[in-house]
Design an enzyme around this catalytic site. Structure first.
Site, mmCIF file in Angstrom:
data_model
loop_
_atom_site.group_PDB
_atom_site.id
_atom_site.type_symbol
_atom_site.label_atom_id
_atom_site.label_comp_id
_atom_site.label_asym_id
_atom_site.label_seq_id
_atom_site.Cartn_x
_atom_site.Cartn_y
_atom_site.Cartn_z
ATOM 1 N N ARG A 269 -54.512 35.753 60.629
ATOM 2 C CA ARG A 269 -53.352 35.503 59.745
ATOM 3 C C ARG A 269 -53.464 34.102 59.177
ATOM 4 O O ARG A 269 -54.030 33.212 59.853
ATOM 5 C CB ARG A 269 -52.071 35.632 60.566
ATOM 6 N N THR B 219 -50.594 40.723 66.514
ATOM 7 C CA THR B 219 -51.048 41.444 67.710
ATOM 8 C C THR B 219 -50.183 42.676 68.008
ATOM 9 O O THR B 219 -50.702 43.767 68.247
ATOM 10 C CB THR B 219 -50.986 40.493 68.934
ATOM 11 N N THR B 220 -48.877 42.470 67.981
ATOM 12 C CA THR B 220 -47.950 43.558 68.323
ATOM 13 C C THR B 220 -48.120 44.717 67.330
ATOM 14 O O THR B 220 -48.153 45.891 67.718
ATOM 15 C CB THR B 220 -46.492 43.035 68.252
ATOM 16 N N LYS C 244 -39.657 38.256 61.375
ATOM 17 C CA LYS C 244 -39.481 38.610 59.963
ATOM 18 C C LYS C 244 -40.666 39.378 59.398
ATOM 19 O O LYS C 244 -40.524 40.210 58.523
ATOM 20 C CB LYS C 244 -39.333 37.339 59.139
ATOM 21 N N GLY C 245 -41.865 38.991 59.861
ATOM 22 C CA GLY C 245 -43.065 39.672 59.380
ATOM 23 C C GLY C 245 -43.313 39.493 57.894
ATOM 24 O O GLY C 245 -43.779 40.413 57.226
ATOM 25 N N SER D 113 -44.726 30.973 62.925
ATOM 26 C CA SER D 113 -44.399 32.027 63.886
ATOM 27 C C SER D 113 -44.519 31.519 65.332
ATOM 28 O O SER D 113 -43.664 31.802 66.168
ATOM 29 C CB SER D 113 -45.325 33.228 63.640
ATOM 30 N N HIS E 253 -56.558 37.461 73.796
ATOM 31 C CA HIS E 253 -56.433 36.360 72.831
ATOM 32 C C HIS E 253 -57.642 35.420 72.921
ATOM 33 O O HIS E 253 -57.696 34.432 72.204
ATOM 34 C CB HIS E 253 -55.171 35.542 73.110
ATOM 35 N N LYS F 285 -49.438 35.394 67.581
ATOM 36 C CA LYS F 285 -48.593 35.344 66.383
ATOM 37 C C LYS F 285 -49.306 35.684 65.075
ATOM 38 O O LYS F 285 -48.877 35.296 63.998
ATOM 39 C CB LYS F 285 -47.865 33.985 66.232
#
Ligand code: A3P
Length: 325
Positions: A157, A71-72, A293-294, A165, A135, A68
């Site tokens: 983050r 990564t994506t 939402k980012g 998240s 991870h 969270k």
């Protein structure tokens, strides 16, 4: 040993190991503290197998992150940077349009070394540079990653948004769908998170481990922050591409390639892809829950001042240990 026998032995060993490891509950799963890393029960086998068998190549690129933390996003950016010349200038046929970023760069302990039935996965045929993600903390990486010249991209983050998240993500997991969250439960999970008990945690050790390594060896680890990437995506992409050995040329800069990659990999763009609207990578969740939402500071809407204070204390400890962003 036959493969099946070896697998049985490994599973028996893991069962025995689980009995001796400190454990906690994470939503509906047991979680075990294995060599300083909190492992969800269904990932433990993958983690052990990855640590035991993975042989890094000098040309490998490994994305490391806590869940969270972006990564994506980084998977899509790394894939797009490294493979940019293979696709037309406007990226209309780009694989990110039909595949989720997690299908393009797989997680070592979650996908690659999972359910291998005693077989080591054969990774030798993968053309270089091989792109992988993990991870696991720096401390828990296989020695071959640390000792080879492979490059590590770390994304971090802020702990407030990371927690919020995580909270949303796990509540959307299929096995967790029956859970009715309330403030008491949220307090319990903030406490767990702040005392280091979260998947692939402790958060602090994770961030500090990669932070220190990035300071020691700048050719090896690049340390990126989600918030910085949001604020100045183009500058970060340039830095990242240089680090990866795929710098943007002057012509590419003139042709706006950096901006095209930023656009292609933006949350808005990924959300529009059919595969991310209705696809599933796993029986446990729909792809769309990976893209929420980012926003930076979204935590403000969810955390009470008391809970925010608790996370702030943890962040202070991180700073005292030498972390400065
Ligand atoms: P939010 O839940 O705050 O929206 P990970 O990919 O490590 O699981 O992190 C998921 C977080 O990154 C989610 O944050 C998600 O919305 C955000 N995210 C995913 N793709 C993104 C992208 N392309 N750009 C910016 N943020 C993204």
């Amino acid at each position: 040993l036959t493969n099946n026998k070896a697998q049985e032995n490994l599973l028996d060993e893991i069962k025995e190991l689980q009995l001796s490891l400190p454990n906690e509950t994470w939503f509906v799963w047991p979680m075990y503290l294995y060599q300083g890393l909190w492992c969800l029960s269904y990932i433990l086998e993958g983690i052990i197998s990855f640590k035991t068998h993975f042989q890094a190549h000098d040309t490998d690129i490994i994305l490391a992150s806590l869940p969270k933390t972006g990564t994506t996003w980084l998977k899509s950016l790394i894939f797009a940077i490294v493979n940019r010349t293979k696709f037309s200038d406007d990226f209309t046929q780009h694989p990110l349009r039909t595949k989720n970023p997690h299908a393009l760069i797989e997680h070592l302990e979650i996908n690659v070394y999972k359910e291998v039935n005693g077989n080591k996965p054969d990774l030798s045929e993968i053309p270089s540079p091989r792109l992988f993600a993990t991870h696991v903390s720096y401390l828990s990486l296989p020695d071959s990653i640390k000792n080879s010249k492979c490059r590590i991209v770390y994304v971090c983050r802020n702990p407030f948004d990371t927690f919020v998240s995580i909270w949303h993500f796990f509540l959307e997991f299929e096995p967790c769908k029956g859970i009715k969250p309330d403030l008491v439960m949220m307090e319990k999970y903030v406490d767990k998170f702040c005392s280091g008990v979260s998947p692939w945690g402790p958060y602090e050790d994770h961030v500090l481990g990669y932070w220190k390594e990035s300071k020691k060896n700048q050719q090896k680890v690049i340390f990126l922050e989600y918030e910085g990437l949001k604020k100045e995506p183009e500058a970060h992409l340039k830095r990242l591409a240089e680090f990866l050995g795929y710098p943007f040329s002057e012509v590419e800069e003139k042709n706006n390639v950096i901006n095209k990659i930023v656009e292609l990999c933006s949350l808005k763009s990924l959300k529009e892809m059919e595969v991310n609207k209705i696809g599933r990578l796993s029986t446990k969740f729909e792809n769309k829950i990976l893209l929420r939402k980012g926003e930076v500071g979204d935590w403000n809407k969810y955390l009470t001042p008391t809970l925010a204070k608790r996370i702030e204390e943890m962040q202070e400890k991180l700073k005292k240990a030498g972390f400065s962003s």
